[in-house]
Each structure stands twice: as structure tokens, then as C-alpha cells.
Design a protein around this motif. Sequence first.
Motif, PDB file in Angstrom:
ATOM      1  N   SER A 162       0.830  -1.201   0.000  1.00  0.00           N
ATOM      2  CA  SER A 162       0.000   0.000   0.000  1.00  0.00           C
ATOM      3  C   SER A 162       0.861   1.247   0.000  1.00  0.00           C
ATOM      4  CB  SER A 162      -0.936   0.016   1.209  1.00  0.00           C
ATOM      5  OG  SER A 162      -0.202   0.245   2.384  1.00  0.00           O
ATOM      6  N   SER A 163       2.107   1.151   0.444  1.00  0.00           N
ATOM      7  CA  SER A 163       2.918   2.355   0.409  1.00  0.00           C
ATOM      8  C   SER A 163       3.910   2.373  -0.748  1.00  0.00           C
ATOM      9  CB  SER A 163       3.611   2.577   1.753  1.00  0.00           C
ATOM     10  OG  SER A 163       4.827   1.909   1.813  1.00  0.00           O
ATOM     11  N   SER A 164       4.628   1.301  -0.982  1.00  0.00           N
ATOM     12  CA  SER A 164       5.633   1.337  -2.046  1.00  0.00           C
ATOM     13  C   SER A 164       5.373   0.295  -3.104  1.00  0.00           C
ATOM     14  CB  SER A 164       7.022   1.125  -1.457  1.00  0.00           C
ATOM     15  OG  SER A 164       7.263   2.072  -0.468  1.00  0.00           O
ATOM     16  N   GLY A 165       4.145  -0.167  -3.202  1.00  0.00           N
ATOM     17  CA  GLY A 165       3.824  -1.241  -4.125  1.00  0.00           C
ATOM     18  C   GLY A 165       4.182  -0.936  -5.560  1.00  0.00           C
ATOM     19  N   TYR A 166       4.201   0.369  -5.927  1.00  0.00           N
ATOM     20  CA  TYR A 166       4.477   0.687  -7.327  1.00  0.00           C
ATOM     21  C   TYR A 166       5.854   0.211  -7.749  1.00  0.00           C
ATOM     22  CZ  TYR A 166       6.329   4.791  -4.894  1.00  0.00           C
ATOM     23  OH  TYR A 166       6.991   5.616  -4.020  1.00  0.00           O
ATOM     24  N   VAL A 167       6.814   0.248  -6.833  1.00  0.00           N
ATOM     25  CA  VAL A 167       8.141  -0.267  -7.184  1.00  0.00           C
ATOM     26  C   VAL A 167       8.071  -1.788  -7.373  1.00  0.00           C
ATOM     27  CG1 VAL A 167      10.513  -0.554  -6.397  1.00  0.00           C
ATOM     28  CG2 VAL A 167       9.335   1.603  -6.023  1.00  0.00           C
ATOM     29  N   TYR A 168       7.306  -2.465  -6.525  1.00  0.00           N
ATOM     30  CA  TYR A 168       7.281  -3.927  -6.559  1.00  0.00           C
ATOM     31  C   TYR A 168       6.475  -4.465  -7.740  1.00  0.00           C
ATOM     32  CZ  TYR A 168       8.864  -2.727  -1.910  1.00  0.00           C
ATOM     33  OH  TYR A 168       9.539  -2.152  -0.864  1.00  0.00           O
ATOM     34  N   ALA A 226      -9.051 -13.007  -1.241  1.00  0.00           N
ATOM     35  CA  ALA A 226     -10.044 -12.241  -0.490  1.00  0.00           C
ATOM     36  C   ALA A 226      -9.417 -11.617   0.748  1.00  0.00           C
ATOM     37  CB  ALA A 226     -11.210 -13.158  -0.101  1.00  0.00           C
ATOM     38  N   ALA A 227      -8.584 -12.405   1.437  1.00  0.00           N
ATOM     39  CA  ALA A 227      -7.939 -11.890   2.641  1.00  0.00           C
ATOM     40  C   ALA A 227      -7.039 -10.700   2.293  1.00  0.00           C
ATOM     41  CB  ALA A 227      -7.119 -12.987   3.309  1.00  0.00           C
ATOM     42  N   GLU A 228      -6.324 -10.800   1.162  1.00  0.00           N
ATOM     43  CA  GLU A 228      -5.433  -9.718   0.740  1.00  0.00           C
ATOM     44  C   GLU A 228      -6.214  -8.440   0.435  1.00  0.00           C
ATOM     45  OE1 GLU A 228      -2.259 -10.415   1.769  1.00  0.00           O
ATOM     46  OE2 GLU A 228      -1.684  -9.424  -0.109  1.00  0.00           O
ATOM     47  N   LEU A 229      -7.326  -8.574  -0.286  1.00  0.00           N
ATOM     48  CA  LEU A 229      -8.105  -7.386  -0.631  1.00  0.00           C
ATOM     49  C   LEU A 229      -8.710  -6.754   0.621  1.00  0.00           C
ATOM     50  CD1 LEU A 229      -9.947  -8.204  -3.962  1.00  0.00           C
ATOM     51  CD2 LEU A 229      -7.783  -7.058  -3.593  1.00  0.00           C
ATOM     52  N   ASN A 230      -9.156  -7.588   1.553  1.00  0.00           N
ATOM     53  CA  ASN A 230      -9.708  -7.036   2.790  1.00  0.00           C
ATOM     54  C   ASN A 230      -8.640  -6.273   3.570  1.00  0.00           C
ATOM     55  OD1 ASN A 230     -12.519  -7.671   2.907  1.00  0.00           O
ATOM     56  ND2 ASN A 230     -11.940  -9.834   3.012  1.00  0.00           N
ATOM     57  N   ARG A 231      -7.444  -6.828   3.557  1.00  0.00           N
ATOM     58  CA  ARG A 231      -6.330  -6.169   4.227  1.00  0.00           C
ATOM     59  C   ARG A 231      -6.045  -4.813   3.568  1.00  0.00           C
ATOM     60  NH1 ARG A 231      -2.515 -10.146   6.659  1.00  0.00           N
ATOM     61  NH2 ARG A 231      -2.972 -11.493   4.905  1.00  0.00           N
ATOM     62  N   ALA A 232      -6.004  -4.806   2.214  1.00  0.00           N
ATOM     63  CA  ALA A 232      -5.705  -3.574   1.485  1.00  0.00           C
ATOM     64  C   ALA A 232      -6.783  -2.520   1.739  1.00  0.00           C
ATOM     65  CB  ALA A 232      -5.583  -3.860  -0.011  1.00  0.00           C
ATOM     66  N   ALA A 233      -8.047  -2.983   1.871  1.00  0.00           N
ATOM     67  CA  ALA A 233      -9.131  -2.024   2.051  1.00  0.00           C
ATOM     68  C   ALA A 233      -8.995  -1.265   3.365  1.00  0.00           C
ATOM     69  CB  ALA A 233     -10.470  -2.748   1.991  1.00  0.00           C
ATOM     70  N   ALA A 234      -8.268  -1.855   4.319  1.00  0.00           N
ATOM     71  CA  ALA A 234      -8.123  -1.201   5.626  1.00  0.00           C
ATOM     72  C   ALA A 234      -6.932  -0.250   5.664  1.00  0.00           C
ATOM     73  CB  ALA A 234      -7.977  -2.264   6.711  1.00  0.00           C
ATOM     74  N   VAL A 284     -14.077   3.145  -2.120  1.00  0.00           N
ATOM     75  CA  VAL A 284     -14.918   2.255  -2.920  1.00  0.00           C
ATOM     76  C   VAL A 284     -16.003   1.716  -1.982  1.00  0.00           C
ATOM     77  CG1 VAL A 284     -14.951   0.166  -4.325  1.00  0.00           C
ATOM     78  CG2 VAL A 284     -12.930   1.627  -4.323  1.00  0.00           C
ATOM     79  N   PRO A 285     -17.275   1.784  -2.400  1.00  0.00           N
ATOM     80  CA  PRO A 285     -18.361   1.379  -1.475  1.00  0.00           C
ATOM     81  C   PRO A 285     -18.477  -0.133  -1.327  1.00  0.00           C
ATOM     82  CG  PRO A 285     -19.269   2.069  -3.588  1.00  0.00           C
ATOM     83  CD  PRO A 285     -17.808   2.326  -3.672  1.00  0.00           C
ATOM     84  N   ILE A 286     -17.486  -0.750  -0.701  1.00  0.00           N
ATOM     85  CA  ILE A 286     -17.460  -2.214  -0.575  1.00  0.00           C
ATOM     86  C   ILE A 286     -18.310  -2.646   0.608  1.00  0.00           C
ATOM     87  CG2 ILE A 286     -15.954  -4.177  -0.004  1.00  0.00           C
ATOM     88  CD1 ILE A 286     -13.727  -2.668  -1.458  1.00  0.00           C
ATOM     89  N   SER A 287     -19.142  -3.653   0.402  1.00  0.00           N
ATOM     90  CA  SER A 287     -19.801  -4.185   1.597  1.00  0.00           C
ATOM     91  C   SER A 287     -19.224  -5.542   1.995  1.00  0.00           C
ATOM     92  CB  SER A 287     -21.326  -4.250   1.412  1.00  0.00           C
ATOM     93  OG  SER A 287     -21.648  -4.779   0.150  1.00  0.00           O
ATOM     94  N   ARG A 334     -18.146   2.084 -11.058  1.00  0.00           N
ATOM     95  CA  ARG A 334     -17.602   1.748 -12.357  1.00  0.00           C
ATOM     96  C   ARG A 334     -16.086   1.524 -12.361  1.00  0.00           C
ATOM     97  NH1 ARG A 334     -16.264   4.139 -17.265  1.00  0.00           N
ATOM     98  NH2 ARG A 334     -17.199   3.072 -19.034  1.00  0.00           N
ATOM     99  N   PRO A 335     -15.308   2.386 -11.676  1.00  0.00           N
ATOM    100  CA  PRO A 335     -13.839   2.215 -11.786  1.00  0.00           C
ATOM    101  C   PRO A 335     -13.269   1.051 -10.973  1.00  0.00           C
ATOM    102  CG  PRO A 335     -14.454   4.447 -11.042  1.00  0.00           C
ATOM    103  CD  PRO A 335     -15.658   3.587 -10.911  1.00  0.00           C
ATOM    104  N   LEU A 336     -14.102   0.176 -10.402  1.00  0.00           N
ATOM    105  CA  LEU A 336     -13.546  -0.883  -9.540  1.00  0.00           C
ATOM    106  C   LEU A 336     -12.521  -1.737 -10.282  1.00  0.00           C
ATOM    107  CD1 LEU A 336     -13.485  -2.369  -6.829  1.00  0.00           C
ATOM    108  CD2 LEU A 336     -15.323  -3.820  -7.647  1.00  0.00           C
ATOM    109  N   GLY A 337     -12.780  -2.004 -11.563  1.00  0.00           N
ATOM    110  CA  GLY A 337     -11.848  -2.832 -12.330  1.00  0.00           C
ATOM    111  C   GLY A 337     -10.467  -2.196 -12.354  1.00  0.00           C
ATOM    112  N   ALA A 338     -10.428  -0.862 -12.571  1.00  0.00           N
ATOM    113  CA  ALA A 338      -9.146  -0.171 -12.597  1.00  0.00           C
ATOM    114  C   ALA A 338      -8.490  -0.185 -11.221  1.00  0.00           C
ATOM    115  CB  ALA A 338      -9.341   1.261 -13.083  1.00  0.00           C
ATOM    116  N   VAL A 339      -9.324  -0.126 -10.167  1.00  0.00           N
ATOM    117  CA  VAL A 339      -8.776  -0.192  -8.800  1.00  0.00           C
ATOM    118  C   VAL A 339      -8.092  -1.537  -8.585  1.00  0.00           C
ATOM    119  CG1 VAL A 339      -9.437  -0.348  -6.367  1.00  0.00           C
ATOM    120  CG2 VAL A 339     -10.390   1.464  -7.798  1.00  0.00           C
ATOM    121  N   LEU A 340      -8.685  -2.598  -9.129  1.00  0.00           N
ATOM    122  CA  LEU A 340      -8.100  -3.936  -8.941  1.00  0.00           C
ATOM    123  C   LEU A 340      -6.832  -4.114  -9.773  1.00  0.00           C
ATOM    124  CD1 LEU A 340     -11.317  -6.131  -8.800  1.00  0.00           C
ATOM    125  CD2 LEU A 340      -9.892  -5.336  -6.908  1.00  0.00           C
ATOM    126  N   ALA A 341      -6.512  -3.113 -10.593  1.00  0.00           N
ATOM    127  CA  ALA A 341      -5.253  -3.149 -11.333  1.00  0.00           C
ATOM    128  C   ALA A 341      -4.228  -2.229 -10.683  1.00  0.00           C
ATOM    129  CB  ALA A 341      -5.491  -2.728 -12.781  1.00  0.00           C
TER     130      ALA A 341
END
Lengths: 264, 509, 313
Positions: free
Chosen positions: B44-50, B107-115, B123-126, B145-152
Motif C-alpha cells: 500500500s505504500s511502495s507497491g508501485y516499485v514492486y 479475499a484476505a489480501e483485498l480485505n487487508r488492502a481495504a483497511a 470504494v463502497p465495498i460491503s 464503475r472504476p472498480l476494475g481499474a482499482v483492482l489493477a
Amino acid sequence: MKGIDFTSTRFWGALILLTLCLYAFAAPILSSQDSATQDLSSILRLPDSTRWLGTDHFGRDMWVRLADALQLSLLMAALCVLTSALIGVTLGILAATGPAWADRVLDGMTTVILALPGLVLVLIFAAILPGSFWMLYVAISLVQWIEYFRVTRAITRQVARSPAVQSSRLMGFGALYLVRRHYWPAIAPQLTTIAAFGAANAILMMASLGFVYVGIQPPLAELGLMIVEHFPYYADAPWLLAQPLIALALLVLSCHLLAGRTAR
Amino acid sequence: MLKPLLSAGVVAVLALAGTAHAEPTPQNTVKIQAAFEFSSLDPSSSGYVYTRMQILETLLNVDDRGALLPGLAEAWSVEDGGKAWQLTLREGVLFHDGTPLNAQIAAAELNRAAAKPSALQGVPISAIVATDARTLRIELSEPYRPLGAVLAHYSTALLAPSAYDANQQVTALIGTGPFAVHEITVPHKLVVERFDAYWGRTAGIEYASYLTGHRAEARVLQARSGQADIVFGLDPASVPMLKRLPNLDIVRSDLPRSLALKLNAGHPYLADARAREALSLAINRTGIATAILHAPEAASDQLLPSYMSDWHLPNRKAQFSPDRATELLAELGWRKNSERWLERDGKTFELNLITYADRPELTSVATAIQDQWKQLGVKLNVSITNSSAIPAGHSDGSLEVALIARNYGVIADPLGVLIKDFGSERGGDWGSMDWANAQVRSDLTRLVAENDPGLYRRQAQRIAEAIYTERPLIPIAYYVQQTSVNSRLTGFRFDPYERSYFLNELSWR
Amino acid sequence: MMLRDLLIKRLLQLLAVAWGVGTLTYILMRALPGDMAYRIAASRYGIDGVDSNAAAMVREELGLDQSGWSAYWQWLGDLMQWNLGNSLVSGLPVVDTLWHMLGHSLLLALTGMLIAALIAIPLGLASAYWGGWLNRLTLTLSTAMHALPVFVIGLLAVVLFALELAWLPVAGFGSAAHLVLPALTLALSLAAISNRVVHTEAQRVFSAPFFEFAQIKGLSPWQAFLRHGVRNISVPVVAFFGVQLITVIEGVVMIESLFSWPGIGHGLAHAIFARDIPLIQGAALTMGVLFVVLNTLVDLACHALDPRAGDPA
């Protein structure tokens, strides 16, 4: 009164410094250009009849810009020397002749300040108000007064123990008289050397900070910043990089020569 | 003559030695230099390098026009009127430690990232759940609509469960990409090695190293001297010199990133749209693009590039008209005083501009604008600070003008960024500031749920038109990325969304 | 006895310095402009990721709302246990980061000083012994070199050795070749002054009566030099190296920045930029402590060379 010694290093130092001062203050008057006005359609021009030193990467006139940068360095050097000499000499005499606690307090202060390399201290100060000429001035003076202080204190201590001072004191002369009659004449000759090196150091510090981007900010012309700004063009416009380099080197050299002693 | 022969010999011997990789040497390592540090292991902080170094991967990818492509998910569908996204994971994906990827882990990874402060924020995730071993379901409280781009986006890249310690801190970078970490020294050195069990195209090179070079001059020198094979973020000033060198290819790429002036529309001098137009007309964009950016065609007075065609107004040309600018300001009561500054009610037209040194051209462009506005009679004080001063100045209202390089492709759909920048009443940290245009706000919110492409385009054009005419931001130019690639490499490709360096497509010449 | 007093004095100085430097940098850092949470967020999440949201998270996580005084006392308390805290940016312990950087800085500083000695001592001795044109040449070169700021020497070295001749890497670290240019830059700026000091001291010894006497006694000039010259020259020269330490450390800051050498100077400049308070404190403190320790070593060296000498301070 002896005549001017043309072979002495001091003579040459003074000559170079005077020439630089003359250029710095007279050049803007001679030219109709302005140091900040850009002309993006004529960048990196070679020297010609209207732009005597060419133009930089914004198409600004280098003849005026270089003069501005020199003025800034000279001003910084002069201010720092005056301030730190005044503070250093005053406190030095105070420490040598005043109460013992004052000496100890001042000694402690210098120890703490000296423990941090001067440049690091100035760097941290410059971070407080980035781009501020006055913050740099305060920081550099804060570092430089110590040199005057230490020399003054050492000399004054020695002089204070001399029979001449002892007898003046017995005769009831005040502190001011002692300073004027005894201490100052002993200190003064040493000051020229410290001041000349101090001026060189102040100039170098400002340029160094410009080099790590915490010094003076654009569009003000400053030698260190000019060097970094012109460096990318060194292959296309070597004369452009050479100008601030030579100016800075000559300025520092003139101060060193003025100090009278070589490199120490 | 002997040297290449010798090194070829060394490589051949090493290749015979077996499948285990030899230690990295200058001959088998692609050396990369860029300006950006990685301050921690957390994506979440330096992921762009990785993700750029292809250690980590995301569920979806985007092509160079922003369209979604399969990533770790090979298929996806939007259901329930846009309120649920179903993703099917690719089979046979292994993490670098050998763990197979499954939907529970994802799923666990995305939940972690959302926090965390990731792209999933806002993103209005329930719920994010794994419905079976390969299927992942994301449920939303309203369509987005942009959720797909968020997942990229890099902040949603997937790490293996073993990457975390007991306190949920990332302790190792174990991803699924074509490269695994060989050595990492936060914050400036990273060496990766080929991951032979990669699900996709395995790399042609064995090692790649990433070094942070803060100083733009130093990076240029690294490229010049051949010390670095690929150097990103070259100072445009040195590009002409580098182009003359036979051993370098200079790759010029357009980024969905714009140089723009962010204006405080609540400021008394800037509140009137005519004042903002005048300031825009006084900028010689072509001069700046030619002399400073060395890319004349990058000049633009629109925020988004032409290839984001929904958001780009066709057939407009950047205007430069100092006379018209003077007229407009005269209409607003500004008159030149004896010192040639504009004055109104005894006050001079003086503004403070902040910008940051991380991108070398910003300072130069700020200096140029300072002088061009001076010709108009507007006094601009430039100060160069940290990039953080811009959101900070926005939130406390002290910001007047800022020169920024805004990335509209941070998630591949510009809508997400535009909502952040223009979607709330006070504007956004990197967008408008106190710009009173309720229409744009409601249009943006409506677009999030818009599924009809024709309607989407119409509304997007309306928003672009409003931004163009009212100028809450004054665009200057598009950002052109200059990259040098040593000619010993072939197959280099640049991702305008800066998500990947495509190292697995490189090979030695 | 005298040596012990000297060491006690230096130890007290060390404590005063640690406290003083810590406090000073702390006060200065509290006075830094701009909102700290934003700056830390910018470093952590990159330019494209910094916004009010990220700043709010940083503020909450690091407890930046703590009052200045309580943060200060906590830091002093931690310092007493040699716990410098975690970097606000990377979250890694500052001590680990400092160790990593210190190694690089020491390597650069020591190599630079060694090369400086290798240049300055033979040059100084030779120019004192033969004098004449050699002396004039070294004097001119030294004066010119001394007038150049260290970063200019570095730039010129880069242009010459890395770009025009392409012998050496431009910047970076990781191999011996990377060390050459930074160390050479430091060495040149040091040698510019110290070769003249060696020269002056050597000239003093060469013309001293005891030195002439040794030669009259039948020793060759070389033997006389080894037996009587070395020690007499080295005391002031070593003491002068102590004076020059400040040049070394300041040079290291500039050189590391120029050559992207991951030492303390580079770390400090970057930490100031990123407002990483624990790291700034740690780096400034390390520089202060290093400075005192090196000064002590110089004292000890002078003492060992000439036990008669009094307190050099």
C-alpha cells in the motif's frame, strides 16, 4: 609606511576581490538587460554583442545574472563576517576578563556547537525556512562566531596577564580603556586572517546548500544553484557551466589570498 | 574486442552449471535507475516499485489505453446492476514460496488492502468473499464503475500469506510475478531474480536490480556512462545530449500525467473565471514545451490527453494571447502601477506558488511561468517545498497557486481520480479548490453508476468543457517521460500507467 | 594520569554533546514548517498517494498529536537506553538504518583520508626537500584546489573520469569501483591543505639544528629522517588531521549527496527533506558522537607520538 608589495599574495587577493566587486556592482548598470527576464526563444546562446556572456537555459542574460549572483555571495560574506566578528570578539573578551562562570558557560556553548559539523547545523537551520537568505545568514554566523571567540579569548587572556595591563588596572582605568588600549591592538591583526577565511567559508556554505537544494530559491541567482542548474547542459553549453564555476573559484581564491597565509 | 568474448564465455559456462541461477553480475543483471524510493515492504505504500519490478501482481491488468485485461483473474463479470463483481482466478499460479494462489488468499489480501490507504479507500465495498477455491466475489453497496481499474492498482497487489508476521506486518515480499526478491535494502536497492515457475511468460534475463537515484543529474550520468541499463525520469534538459550517444536508445512516452497549475478559486483575485482565463492566456505553453520540456507537442490547455477521448475536447488549440489577458484583467479593475505590477484598490496582484523538487521540470516550468506572469503584471513568488505541502495547503486553505504533475492514470480509469479531485464541495487535494460548480460534482457522482457508453461520453464531455472554460486548474502540458535504454537490451516497452517495467519481455542483444 | 583526565573530559563532552545535539535537532525539527503528517504521508505513499486521508491515518498511527514536551521527554528517555525509535517513513528501527549508513560513511571517510595521506605526505616532504619549481607547482595546485568547493571537485572528477574517459562509474555503490571517485574527491580536497602542512613541518625539521647534527654524525639523509624527522613531523601533522576532521565530515555530506553514496550525510539530507525526525536526530547525533570520538583518537595518537605534549585542547 611601506609601499604596496606587488609580489605579496595579499595584494593579488585584494586585486581579484576588487575586480569581482567592481564587476558585480557595475555590470548591471552597464547592461540594459534584467537578470530575471526570460526569452525562451533564445536559450543557451553563445556570447554576442548584446549578451556579453551569452544566455542560460531560460534565455536569461548571463552577464547580469552572474553579477547578481556575485552580489549575493559578497553580501552574505560581508554580513556573516561582520556579525560573527562582533559577537565573537565581544564574548571572547568577556570570557577572558569576566567572571569564571561566564567563561565556563561560553566554553560549554562552543563545545556543543562545535560538536556538530558546521554544515550539518546550517543544513538543519536552512530547513526551517527554505529559501531564506536571512535564515542562512543567521545559521552561518552562529557557526562562525566561535572562531573569533576562541582566538580573542586566548589572546586576551595572555594580554590580561601582562604587566602593562596589570599596571593600567592598578591605575584604575575602566574596562573600555583596557579594551581599546590593550586588547584590541593585540586581537586586530589576527582578525583579518579569520575574517578572510570566514568570508570564503560563508560563500562556500551558501553555494553548498544551493547544491543540495536547500539554499536560495529561484529565480534569485546564486552560484551553487547555478552550477547544478547548468550542469545538465555541460555538453551542449560548456561555457555556461564554466561561468559560475570560475566566479566561485575566483571569489574563494581571492579570500584565501587575502588571508595572507596559504591554506591553513 | 576481447571483453565481449570473455563475458559471453562466462555466461556460457554459467548456463552449463545448471538451472540454479548464478550470482548476479554486471553481465547477467539489468540495472535500473529511477527517482523513487521504496520506504517499506508494504504494497500500500511502495507497491508501485514492486509491481514495476514484477514481484507482485494484481488481479486485473490494463492495456496502454486503459482497457481492462486479465491479470491473476482470468475472467470477471459485473452482476446485480453493477453492485457485485465476480472474478475467476487463473489456475496454476504459484507464489514465490510455492504456495498456490486461491480465492481465500485473494479475499484476505483485498480485505487487508481495504483497511489501509490504498486505492480501495472510498470504494463502497460491503463484502469481499471467496465463494469457492477459484471464485472471488466483491459486493458493493452501490455500483462503482472504476472498480476494475482499482483492482489493477499496485496497492491491491497480492502477497502470499507467509509474507506477514504475527502482527500482520509485511516481512518479506512473496508475490506471484515473473521475478522474486533476491536482495532488498530499503529504501534504495532491490535485486530480483527470475522466477522459473511463473504462470506466464518467464523472463529472458536472470537478474534485474533497481537503484534509487535522487539526483536527476546523477541519473543522466548513469545512463550516459552505461552504469545503468534503463534510466527512468531523465531530465528533459539532458535528452538532446543523450540522444547523440550511439549506445543509448531514448524512449519517449506520453503519460496520462499533466503539468497543471492548481488554483485557489476561493482567493479574492482568482474567484472570477475571467482572472483565471487571463492567467492561462498569458502562459506561453509552446515556449515552455519547446525550451524546457524539449517536447513541443506536449503543450496543452486540456487536463486529459487525447487518447482518453471521452474526457478530451476535440479541435481545441492552446491559446497564447497576452493582450487578451491584459484586457480581461482590465475588465476586472486591474491597472498597472508605476512598478509595472497590476494593482486594484491599492493592492498589487501578488500570488504565492508552491511546487516540489521530486520532478526536475517542475522547478523550471515554475520559473518560466513566474516570468511570463511578470510580463502581465502579476507578481508570483515561487517556493519549492515537499510535495506534501500541496494537500496540506489545500486542507488548511493557505494554498494560492501550486504547480503539480497530476497522474490521471493512477488507477487506469480517470474517473476515480477526477472524483477525488473535483467530486466534493471543497474540491480535492490535487484538484480544484473551492470551485463552486455543483453541476460537475453531481455529474461525476452519476457517472460512477453509468453503464451506457454513449451517455457516459456525453456527460464526460460536459465535465471536460466545464473544466476547460472555468479553469479551476490551468493545464500547461502533458508529461512526457524520457527513458534511456542501453542498446545491449532489446524488447523494452513502456507502460504509460507505470504499473510494470515488462522486464520479462527483455532480452540481451 | 594526564591521559585519564583527558579521556574523562572527552567522555563528559560526549554526554553534553549527545544531549545538546539531541535537544537542538529536536527543537529545530519541531519548528520545521508544514504539517508533519502530510510530509510523512508523502514519503510513505508517494506523490500520487498523498492526500488528507493518508495524512489522517499517519497522524493517528504515530500519535503526532502528542504535545512537544512529552514527546521530547520520551525521546530523551529512549536515548538513555540507546533506543532511537523507528523511522517515521520506513518504520524500521533507526539504529539499524544508522549502522547500515555508518558503515558506508566510515568506509568513504577512511579511504578518503588514506588516499589523502598517500598524496599529501610524499608531496609535502618532496616539496620541502627539493623546493624550487616542485614547491611552486604544489603550492599553486594546492591553492587552486583549495579554492574549489568539494562538490565542484566531485563534478569535475565525474566529468573527467566517468564521462570523458569512462573509467569509473558515475554514482552508486556496491563495488570497489564505485568507491574510487567519491574517495578521490574527498582525498583531493583534504590533500590540498594537508600537503602544505606536511611541507611546513618538514621544512622546519630539515632546517633544525638536531637534524643537521644527525647528518654530521654520519647518518644518511634518509636515516636521519627516519630516526629524527618522522616523529617530529608527525605530531603537528596528526594534530592537524584532527583539525581537518570537520572538513572530512562536511565533505562526506556533500560527496555522498553528489555520488548517491548511502551514508549518514546522504541519509541526513534526505531525512530533513522527508521530516523523518527520529532519523534526523539519530543521524545528527551519530555525526556529533563520531566527531568527538575521532577527536579523541587524534588526542590519543598525539599523546602516543609525543607523551611530553600537554593537553592538546
